[in-house]
Design a protein around this motif. Structure first.
Motif, PDB file in Angstrom:
ATOM      1  N   ASP A  29       9.003   5.972 -12.644  1.00  0.00           N
ATOM      2  CA  ASP A  29       8.290   5.877 -11.379  1.00  0.00           C
ATOM      3  C   ASP A  29       8.783   4.697 -10.562  1.00  0.00           C
ATOM      4  OD1 ASP A  29       6.726   8.014 -12.000  1.00  0.00           O
ATOM      5  OD2 ASP A  29       5.193   6.800 -13.005  1.00  0.00           O
ATOM      6  N   VAL A  30       8.933   4.954  -9.280  1.00  0.00           N
ATOM      7  CA  VAL A  30       9.144   3.856  -8.333  1.00  0.00           C
ATOM      8  C   VAL A  30       8.197   4.126  -7.165  1.00  0.00           C
ATOM      9  CG1 VAL A  30      11.549   3.332  -8.887  1.00  0.00           C
ATOM     10  CG2 VAL A  30      11.047   5.122  -7.231  1.00  0.00           C
ATOM     11  N   THR A  31       7.929   3.109  -6.389  1.00  0.00           N
ATOM     12  CA  THR A  31       7.061   3.320  -5.231  1.00  0.00           C
ATOM     13  C   THR A  31       7.876   3.906  -4.088  1.00  0.00           C
ATOM     14  OG1 THR A  31       7.498   1.148  -4.294  1.00  0.00           O
ATOM     15  CG2 THR A  31       5.677   1.300  -5.862  1.00  0.00           C
ATOM     16  N   LYS A  32       7.173   4.459  -3.116  1.00  0.00           N
ATOM     17  CA  LYS A  32       7.846   5.008  -1.945  1.00  0.00           C
ATOM     18  C   LYS A  32       8.632   3.915  -1.227  1.00  0.00           C
ATOM     19  CE  LYS A  32       7.044   7.540   2.335  1.00  0.00           C
ATOM     20  NZ  LYS A  32       7.825   6.584   3.105  1.00  0.00           N
ATOM     21  N   GLU A  33       8.059   2.692  -1.181  1.00  0.00           N
ATOM     22  CA  GLU A  33       8.728   1.576  -0.491  1.00  0.00           C
ATOM     23  C   GLU A  33      10.042   1.216  -1.198  1.00  0.00           C
ATOM     24  OE1 GLU A  33       5.452   1.610  -1.295  1.00  0.00           O
ATOM     25  OE2 GLU A  33       4.763   1.963   0.752  1.00  0.00           O
ATOM     26  N   GLU A  34      10.000   1.246  -2.541  1.00  0.00           N
ATOM     27  CA  GLU A  34      11.216   0.907  -3.297  1.00  0.00           C
ATOM     28  C   GLU A  34      12.312   1.946  -3.073  1.00  0.00           C
ATOM     29  OE1 GLU A  34       8.908  -1.488  -6.907  1.00  0.00           O
ATOM     30  OE2 GLU A  34       9.220   0.683  -7.050  1.00  0.00           O
ATOM     31  N   PRO A  44      14.004  -2.118  -9.459  1.00  0.00           N
ATOM     32  CA  PRO A  44      12.598  -1.749  -9.711  1.00  0.00           C
ATOM     33  C   PRO A  44      12.441  -0.515 -10.604  1.00  0.00           C
ATOM     34  CG  PRO A  44      13.249  -1.248  -7.440  1.00  0.00           C
ATOM     35  CD  PRO A  44      14.349  -2.070  -8.029  1.00  0.00           C
ATOM     36  N   CYS A  45      13.496   0.299 -10.737  1.00  0.00           N
ATOM     37  CA  CYS A  45      13.382   1.536 -11.521  1.00  0.00           C
ATOM     38  C   CYS A  45      13.112   1.260 -13.004  1.00  0.00           C
ATOM     39  CB  CYS A  45      14.644   2.358 -11.357  1.00  0.00           C
ATOM     40  SG  CYS A  45      16.140   1.410 -11.684  1.00  0.00           S
ATOM     41  N   THR A 104      14.990   8.497 -10.860  1.00  0.00           N
ATOM     42  CA  THR A 104      13.642   8.915 -10.459  1.00  0.00           C
ATOM     43  C   THR A 104      13.171  10.133 -11.262  1.00  0.00           C
ATOM     44  OG1 THR A 104      14.716  10.024  -8.614  1.00  0.00           O
ATOM     45  CG2 THR A 104      13.577   7.976  -8.104  1.00  0.00           C
ATOM     46  N   ASP A 123      12.539   3.956  -0.463  1.00  0.00           N
ATOM     47  CA  ASP A 123      12.969   3.859   0.940  1.00  0.00           C
ATOM     48  C   ASP A 123      14.017   2.764   1.116  1.00  0.00           C
ATOM     49  OD1 ASP A 123      11.350   5.879   1.710  1.00  0.00           O
ATOM     50  OD2 ASP A 123       9.791   4.620   2.616  1.00  0.00           O
ATOM     51  N   LYS A 170      10.887  -0.846 -14.210  1.00  0.00           N
ATOM     52  CA  LYS A 170       9.636  -1.570 -14.456  1.00  0.00           C
ATOM     53  C   LYS A 170       8.695  -0.874 -15.437  1.00  0.00           C
ATOM     54  CE  LYS A 170       7.176  -0.115 -10.250  1.00  0.00           C
ATOM     55  NZ  LYS A 170       8.281   0.498  -9.505  1.00  0.00           N
ATOM     56  N   SER A 171       8.963   0.426 -15.715  1.00  0.00           N
ATOM     57  CA  SER A 171       8.136   1.118 -16.718  1.00  0.00           C
ATOM     58  C   SER A 171       8.150   0.410 -18.073  1.00  0.00           C
ATOM     59  CB  SER A 171       8.657   2.537 -16.949  1.00  0.00           C
ATOM     60  OG  SER A 171       8.842   3.183 -15.735  1.00  0.00           O
TER      61      SER A 171
END
Lengths: 140, 405
Positions: free
Chosen positions: B88-93, B359-360, B84, B95, B362-363
């Motif tokens: 960028d990752v989303t808060k949902e990812e 998901p980390c 991180t 969590d 995806k950038s």
């Protein structure tokens, strides 16, 4: 006249050496503390030669014993200036081979006809030839 | 299926809702495969992935009070502390990742976050009954080591870990471990990449059958060779058990590999040409790249060392990122031995505990990546990043140029 006996093994490391024999029927442990790093004295508990220095002697053993680090203690004896003069072993293995090679002392090993442990006694004068494999024992 | 009184009690809920759920899973699985009974397992490996289905199941067992009778090692999800900082990752990812770690800690797993447990973090002995998920780990422990595991899912492996048992079917039984088809190999296999390509061919030919390989030239595969072979055979096919005659422990002879049954005529002969064709089929893409991604399955220390040798002091292009995903012990060793620092000066970064399929990363999506692993390419493309597959030396050259010709 003193009795002389000649026995023959395989010359493992060439050169000649002579000196008083120290016979270790149960070998010398290769574990730390069994041989004094600085004085070359045997400190292995229960060893028949406890308290005796290996310096300038001809060591007579059936084989190596204990830790794979066996050779390191004899390399230590070389560095401290208390190495033995030569080595006789009924059978050689990798631990003993490395000990001999790292001290670079004459050695005769792998006896088939006769067991040097039975023929040689502590205090006998021994001359060994690491090239021919011949060992001449003068009984004390 | 026979259940002992103790097992029936667990199934009836006498030891809590969590163990009951786990036993229900094993019982249903046993019925599906007509298993005679449950047998004790010595080890388990759970392919926790940080995906909702897996995490939900673990949380369900934890809420029901379950802990593991045989603590399992685990697959990676991603190193949330390290990555991180960069991506960028989303808060949902984030969590979901944190929930995953927490659930597996509570159930008593050994959080190795390593996808090749048979190589170093959970190594079974010959003949051990175990429950290993992770599709690249199963062929390794069955084929290369001679342990006995079915292709467990993370759900069934976790259930087995909680109960300490698994239904006795499939690869736990002698008769299912013997070879089904014979494949001859007369090809040069110089590095683990070649073994991966071989595995990719074998997977397509074997499907879910157990292949027996006979090599014309003497080969002594390394850990990495076995790992790449199995990973790809389980990607292009569903190979979970294989024999290499004179190499793997259950195949001292070709007759033994087929369990004394008639040795069939060879299905195929794999040559250098076969491997080249397979490689060409897999590796077509060229162009500017934004990422070199290695470590699917996780890189070992020797592989990291090989990366350094191939760079020979040259540096990664400014337009390209270079990530090695490795077993965390290998990363720690690289740090301690200053290999990590030397590689970072060249632009090569490494991270432990992390999978390529998270998901980390995806950038990087939308531009071309390069990897030495067909399995990596398969998963990354599914997530939206095209990938080219090349042997390690070509991955390194591409990273230096920032493009693949």
């Amino acid at each position: 006249m003193m009795e002389k006996i000649v026995i023959k093994g395989r010359g493992a490391l060439e050169g000649t050496a002579s000196g008083p024999a120290i016979v270790f029927p149960d070998s010398i442990a290769g574990n730390s503390g069994a041989l004094g790093d600085v004085d070359g004295v045997v400190y292995e508990k229960g060893n028949i030669n406890y308290g005796i220095s290996i310096k300038n002697a001809i060591l007579v053993v059936p084989c190596a014993k204990g830790s794979n680090g066996f050779s390191a203690h004899f390399k230590g004896a070389l560095i401290a200036g208390v190495k033995p003069a030569g080595w006789i072993s009924t059978k050689i293995d990798a631990r003993l081979g490395v000990a001999i090679a790292s001290m670079n002392i004459p050695a005769v090993v792998d006896f088939t006809d006769v067991d040097p442990i039975k023929v040689i006694s502590t205090g006998d004068w021994v001359e060994l030839n690491g090239t021919t494999g011949e060992v001449v024992i003068t009984k004390k | 299926m026979f259940l002992t009184d103790e097992e029936k009690r667990i199934l009836d809920g006498a030891e809590g809702a969590g163990k009951q759920k786990a036993m229900e899973m094993l019982y249903a699985l046993g019925l599906t495969f007509d298993a005679e009974k449950l047998i004790p397992i010595k080890r388990a490996h759970v392919a926790l992935s940080g995906q909702e289905g897996d995490t939900y199941w673990c949380e369900l067992l934890v809420e029901g009070g379950a802990t593991c009778a045989v603590p399992p090692t685990t697959n990676p999800y991603w190193d949330t502390d390290c990555l991180t900082k960069f991506y960028d990752v989303t808060k949902e990812e984030l969590d979901l990742a944190n929930r995953t770690g927490e659930a597996y800690r509570k159930i008593g797993a050994i959080l190795t976050y390593h996808c090749a447990p048979g190589v170093c973090s959970n190594v079974p002995f010959f003949g051990e009954h175990i429950a290993f998920s992770e599709s690249s780990a199963t062929p390794y422990v069955n084929g290369a080591l001679g342990a006995r595991s079915n292709r467990e899912s993370s759900i069934s492996a976790l259930a087995a870990a909680v109960i300490g048992k698994t239904p006795c079917y499939g690869y736990h039984l002698d008769e299912n471990r013997h070879g089904d088809i014979l494949i001859e190999v007369d090809a040069e296999l110089n590095e683990c990449y070649d073994w991966g390509i071989l595995g990719h061919c074998i997977g397509e030919m074997a499907g879910s059958l157990d292949p027996v390989l006979v090599f014309k030239n003497k080969v002594i595969p390394s850990q990495e060779d076995f790992l790449y072979f199995g990973a790809e055979a389980a990607t292009s096919g569903a190979v979970a058990m294989y024999h290499m005659v004179g190499i793997t422990p259950e195949a001292p002879t070709i007759e033994a590999a087929f369990g004394g049954r008639k040795v069939p005529a060879p299905t195929a002969l794999i040559t250098n040409k076969t491997l080249k064709n397979q490689e060409t089929k897999l590796t077509a893409a060229t162009g500017d790249i934004n990422l070199v991604m290695l470590g699917c399955p996780h890189y070992t220390y020797s592989q990291i060392l090989e990366v350094k040798r191939l760079f020979a002091g040259r540096k990664v292009s400014n337009n390209t990122s270079f990530w090695i995903l490795a077993e965390s012990g290998a990363v720690e060793l690289a740090e301690r031995s200053r290999l990590r620092q030397k590689l970072e000066l060249l632009g090569v970064r490494m991270v432990g505990n992390t999978c390529i399929d998270e998901p980390c990363w995806k950038s990087f999506e939308g531009s071309l990546g390069v990897t030495d692993s067909p399995k990596c390419a398969y998963y990354r493309e599914r997530r939206g990043q095209p990938f080219a597959i090349r042997r390690l030396s070509e991955c390194v050259e591409a990273a230096i140029k920032g493009r693949l010709d």
